[in-house]
Scaffold this active site. Structure first.
Site, PDB file in Angstrom:
ATOM      1  N   HIS A 113      -9.540   0.664   4.937  1.00 21.42           N
ATOM      2  CA  HIS A 113      -8.258   0.909   5.611  1.00 21.42           C
ATOM      3  C   HIS A 113      -8.490   1.845   6.809  1.00 21.42           C
ATOM      4  CE1 HIS A 113      -4.179   2.245   6.401  1.00 21.42           C
ATOM      5  NE2 HIS A 113      -3.784   1.156   5.764  1.00 21.42           N
ATOM      6  N   GLU A 158      -6.905   4.272   7.906  1.00 26.36           N
ATOM      7  CA  GLU A 158      -6.731   5.712   7.619  1.00 26.36           C
ATOM      8  C   GLU A 158      -7.984   6.280   6.952  1.00 26.36           C
ATOM      9  OE1 GLU A 158      -2.950   5.312   5.634  1.00 26.36           O
ATOM     10  OE2 GLU A 158      -2.063   4.765   7.558  1.00 26.36           O
ATOM     11  N   ASN A 206       0.868  -1.181   0.000  1.00 22.42           N
ATOM     12  CA  ASN A 206       0.000   0.000   0.000  1.00 22.42           C
ATOM     13  C   ASN A 206       0.901   1.226   0.000  1.00 22.42           C
ATOM     14  OD1 ASN A 206      -1.825   2.026   0.522  1.00 22.42           O
ATOM     15  ND2 ASN A 206      -2.336   1.345   2.590  1.00 22.42           N
ATOM     16  N   TRP A 207       1.013   1.858  -1.171  1.00 27.51           N
ATOM     17  CA  TRP A 207       1.958   2.983  -1.294  1.00 27.51           C
ATOM     18  C   TRP A 207       1.430   4.242  -0.600  1.00 27.51           C
ATOM     19  CZ3 TRP A 207       4.128   3.008  -7.038  1.00 27.51           C
ATOM     20  CH2 TRP A 207       4.638   1.750  -7.339  1.00 27.51           C
ATOM     21  N   LYS A 208       0.157   4.257  -0.251  1.00 28.47           N
ATOM     22  CA  LYS A 208      -0.464   5.444   0.378  1.00 28.47           C
ATOM     23  C   LYS A 208      -0.220   6.685  -0.483  1.00 28.47           C
ATOM     24  CE  LYS A 208       0.092   3.243   4.813  1.00 28.47           C
ATOM     25  NZ  LYS A 208      -0.008   3.390   6.244  1.00 28.47           N
ATOM     26  N   GLY A 258       2.901  -1.283   4.361  1.00 32.10           N
ATOM     27  CA  GLY A 258       2.916   0.151   4.078  1.00 32.10           C
ATOM     28  C   GLY A 258       4.357   0.627   3.880  1.00 32.10           C
ATOM     29  N   GLY A 259       4.941   1.159   4.946  1.00 32.75           N
ATOM     30  CA  GLY A 259       6.279   1.762   4.856  1.00 32.75           C
ATOM     31  C   GLY A 259       7.319   0.908   4.143  1.00 32.75           C
ATOM     32  N   GLU A 308      -5.385  -5.501  10.513  1.00 35.23           N
ATOM     33  CA  GLU A 308      -4.382  -4.457  10.731  1.00 35.23           C
ATOM     34  C   GLU A 308      -4.669  -3.741  12.048  1.00 35.23           C
ATOM     35  OE1 GLU A 308      -2.445  -3.132   6.826  1.00 35.23           O
ATOM     36  OE2 GLU A 308      -4.208  -1.909   7.102  1.00 35.23           O
ATOM     37  N   GLY A 353       2.289   1.917  10.837  1.00 38.71           N
ATOM     38  CA  GLY A 353       3.201   3.049  10.695  1.00 38.71           C
ATOM     39  C   GLY A 353       3.868   3.466  11.994  1.00 38.71           C
ATOM     40  N   SER A 362       3.334  -2.467  10.355  1.00 41.78           N
ATOM     41  CA  SER A 362       4.791  -2.459  10.509  1.00 41.78           C
ATOM     42  C   SER A 362       5.460  -3.790  10.141  1.00 41.78           C
ATOM     43  CB  SER A 362       5.184  -2.020  11.925  1.00 41.78           C
ATOM     44  OG  SER A 362       4.715  -0.706  12.166  1.00 41.78           O
TER      45      SER A 362
HETATM   46  C1  PEP Z   1      -0.840  -0.130   6.087  1.00 40.74           C
HETATM   47  O1  PEP Z   1      -0.961   1.064   5.908  1.00 40.74           O
HETATM   48  O2  PEP Z   1      -1.691  -0.892   5.631  1.00 40.74           O
HETATM   49  C2  PEP Z   1       0.305  -0.585   6.849  1.00 40.74           C
HETATM   50  C3  PEP Z   1       0.282  -1.788   7.321  1.00 40.74           C
HETATM   51  O3  PEP Z   1       1.343   0.319   7.044  1.00 40.74           O
HETATM   52  P1  PEP Z   1       2.765   0.005   7.765  1.00 40.74           P
HETATM   53  O4  PEP Z   1       3.298  -1.262   7.146  1.00 40.74           O
HETATM   54  O5  PEP Z   1       3.612   1.190   7.448  1.00 40.74           O
HETATM   55  O6  PEP Z   1       2.478  -0.160   9.208  1.00 40.74           O
END
Ligand code: PEP
Length: 250
Positions: free
Chosen positions: A95, A97, A9-11, A234-235, A167, A173, A213
């Site tokens: 998600h 967010e 997920n590049w956000k 994500g990251g 999640e 994050g 994470s």
């Molecule tokens: C996400 O946004 O779905 C996610 C899991 O982010 P991160 O890996 O950065 O925690």
């Protein structure tokens, strides 16, 4: 045997050039092993060009959101058929967010899930609890509610095109990961819930990804849990090397 799915997920990261360079790096580093499905979810503005690069590769394309109406006066929104027209096969819905920053309700997420399926998109449906909810012992109840509401009027046939991503919000994050045992416990709970709502077969076939994470150094221990069938990253998906390392763990 469920196939593992690793989705990035590049956000709200990467302009067009950066998107092209990231996806090219991922494609060139991928092996030919098809035990794992790899999905990239760039921002809307890069979908079309990223599709041109992934279409002859094993990498699949996903979007990060969509609206449930077909067309019309919905300024700033994108429909399921628009996503299909630029080559999307998947869409992330629910998600945290979207839920927390943009106020999306379970009811909206349910409408989006149904519209996505009707339009032929596969769904990565995200659920998860806050830290306060976990500390109050409410994790199972919160996740159960999100799933029951999100899957209202979704048939067992439709469920075949849905992946659930667990999640925990406190792990997104933040660098804090659920331990493999904590994640496994909730994944097993979700699988049992799906068995109660649908059937044993639906539950056994359901792919449940973990997100929060996930990094190269914790991916293998999470992905070796019996009910963890992949990761939503994500990251760590923003650099080819770390994303490829997570794919290799799967
Ligand atoms: C996400 O946004 O779905 C996610 C899991 O982010 P991160 O890996 O950065 O925690």
């Amino acid at each position: 045997m469920r196939k593992k799915i690793i989705a990035g997920n590049w956000k709200m990261n990467n302009d067009l050039n950066e998107s092209q360079s990231l996806v090219s790096g991922i494609i060139s580093g991928l092996g030919s092993d098809d035990k794992c499905e790899v999905i990239v979810c760039p921002p809307f503005t890069s979908l079309n060009e990223v599709h041109s690069l992934v279409k002859d590769s094993p990498v699949k394309l996903g979007a990060q959101n969509m609206f449930f109406e077909e067309s019309g006066a919905y300024t700033g929104e994108i429909s399921a058929s628009m996503l299909k027209s630029v080559g999307c096969e998947y869409v992330i819905l629910g998600h945290s967010e979207r839920r927390t920053i943009f106020g999306e309700s379970d009811e909206w997420i349910n409408k989006k899930i149904k519209k996505a399926i009707e339009s032929g998109l596969k769904v990565i449906f995200c659920v998860g609890e806050t830290l306060a909810q976990r500390e109050e012992g409410e994790t199972d109840a919160v996740v159960k509610n999100q799933i029951i509401n999100g899957l209202q009027n979704v048939t067992s046939e439709n469920l075949k095109t849905i992946t659930i991503a667990y999640e925990p919000i406190w792990a997104i994050g933040t660098g804090k990961t659920a331990s493999p045992a904590q994640a496994q416990e909730v994944h097993a709970f979700i699988r049992n819930l799906i068995e109660e709502i649908y059937s044993k077969e639906s539950a056994e076939n359901l792919i449940i990804q973990y997100g929060g994470s996930v990094k190269p150094d914790n991916a293998a221990s999470l992905l070796s849990q019996p009910d963890i069938d992949g990761a939503l990253v994500g990251g760590a998906c923003l650099k080819p090397a770390s994303f490829l390392s997570i794919i290799a763990s799967a």
